[in-house]
Write an enzyme that holds these catalytic residues in place. Structure first.
Site, PDB file in Angstrom:
ATOM      1  N   SER A 182      25.703  -8.641  30.614  1.00  0.00           N
ATOM      2  CA  SER A 182      25.598  -7.261  30.173  1.00  0.00           C
ATOM      3  C   SER A 182      26.107  -7.135  28.727  1.00  0.00           C
ATOM      4  O   SER A 182      25.544  -7.753  27.826  1.00  0.00           O
ATOM      5  CB  SER A 182      26.353  -6.339  31.136  1.00  0.00           C
ATOM      6  N   HIS A 283      20.714  -5.807  38.206  1.00  0.00           N
ATOM      7  CA  HIS A 283      21.530  -6.072  37.012  1.00  0.00           C
ATOM      8  C   HIS A 283      22.902  -6.635  37.371  1.00  0.00           C
ATOM      9  O   HIS A 283      23.298  -7.697  36.893  1.00  0.00           O
ATOM     10  CB  HIS A 283      21.680  -4.770  36.225  1.00  0.00           C
TER      11      HIS A 283
END
Length: 300
Positions: A182, A283
């Site tokens: 991320s 994610h």
């Protein structure tokens, strides 16, 4: 990068217990239990050292895991992992024992002086690149967070943390790697452009579109000379996060296409780069999947 059967079985067990990021990709900030450095390992020895930022506003804890068997003639491979608190929570003894059967790497988890999996304010500053002004700026969505401090954090990493690691054990300078997820993946891409220390870079679900695709613009402007003699893997899951997080507000197909275009552009400049898509992962789930895959497959 594909899962081996061995890595897949380890990964499955870790994913079943994965709780530091929920299915909607928003961090679940709960205190962590004791990690492997605290409980002890039969196959790795751990050392811990703390560092401060230049302005003494951010405080880091670095866990160094060294295999207990003798170093290879050219030294150990070394994997540096960002979001070190959370990364350490996924290092389990079965993973380390599997590593010890082969060419086990030195593991360096770079985290913060906290018992939480993330320091969201500190990582927002440390992992994000500045704009052309080079100055820190408040995050548009979270004004309490400053952004744009990656150059200073990289200097700390390369000038303080890396030398300490190299003093503790023998590292093969041709087999060093950097992994991040991320915002950490964003830092990996930024460092890929601005450092030649690492030979392999693993950007997992990087926040490509942060600040109007700033990192993509930087990658597009890169010269071929910046990209030589190192490898980059961009890693993404293919499942859309149900509730978009701050850095994951595009449709997943858009993100994958955007990553593909980055890979094409870098290939045209002679870069050694590939896109890896993990099926059926969101994610947040890419964090442990990619971390454990990089650790167990040792492709650096």
């Amino acid at each position: 990068m594909k899962f081996s059967a061995q890595a897949g079985s380890i990964l499955l067990g870790c994913l079943l217990g994965f709780s530091s990021i929920t299915a909607n990709a928003r961090p679940n900030i709960q205190p962590l239990p004791a990690n492997i450095a605290q409980t002890g390992s039969a196959v790795y020895q751990f050392k811990t050292l703390e560092f401060d930022s230049k302005d003494r506003q951010r405080h880091y804890r670095v866990w160094l895991g060294i295999p207990k068997h003798a170093a290879p003639a050219q030294g150990y491979a070394a994997l540096y992992m960002l979001d070190g608190n959370s990364a350490m929570s996924h290092l389990q003894e079965n993973v380390l024992k599997q590593l010890s059967k082969s060419d086990a790497p030195v593991l360096v988890a770079v985290g913060y002086q906290s018992n939480l999996p993330y320091d969201v304010n500190a990582r927002a500053q440390d992992y994000t690149p500045a704009d052309a002004s080079g100055k820190l700026q408040p995050d548009a969505n979270h004004p309490e967070r400053m952004t744009g401090g990656s150059a200073e954090f990289r200097q700390l990493l390369l000038d303080k943390i890396v030398p300490w690691v190299n003093q503790q054990t023998q590292i093969n300078p041709q087999r060093t790697a950097l992994w991040g997820h991320s915002y950490g993946g964003l830092f990996v891409l930024d460092t890929y452009l601005n450092s030649n220390y690492f030979q392999s870079y693993f950007a997992a679900s990087p926040s490509i579109h942060w600040q109007n695709d700033r990192i993509q613009q930087m990658l597009n402007q890169a010269t071929p000379a910046q990209l030589q003699h190192k490898h980059l893997s961009i890693i993404e899951g293919d499942v859309q996060t149900p509730v978009a997080a701050d850095d994951q507000d595009k449709q997943i197909d858009e993100l994958i296409d955007q990553n593909r275009e980055i890979v094409r552009q870098l290939h045209r400049k002679g870069a050694d780069v590939k896109l890896v898509v993990y099926p059926d992962l969101r994610h947040g789930e890419v964090f442990p999947a990619s971390l454990l895959d990089v650790i167990t497959e040792q492709r650096y």
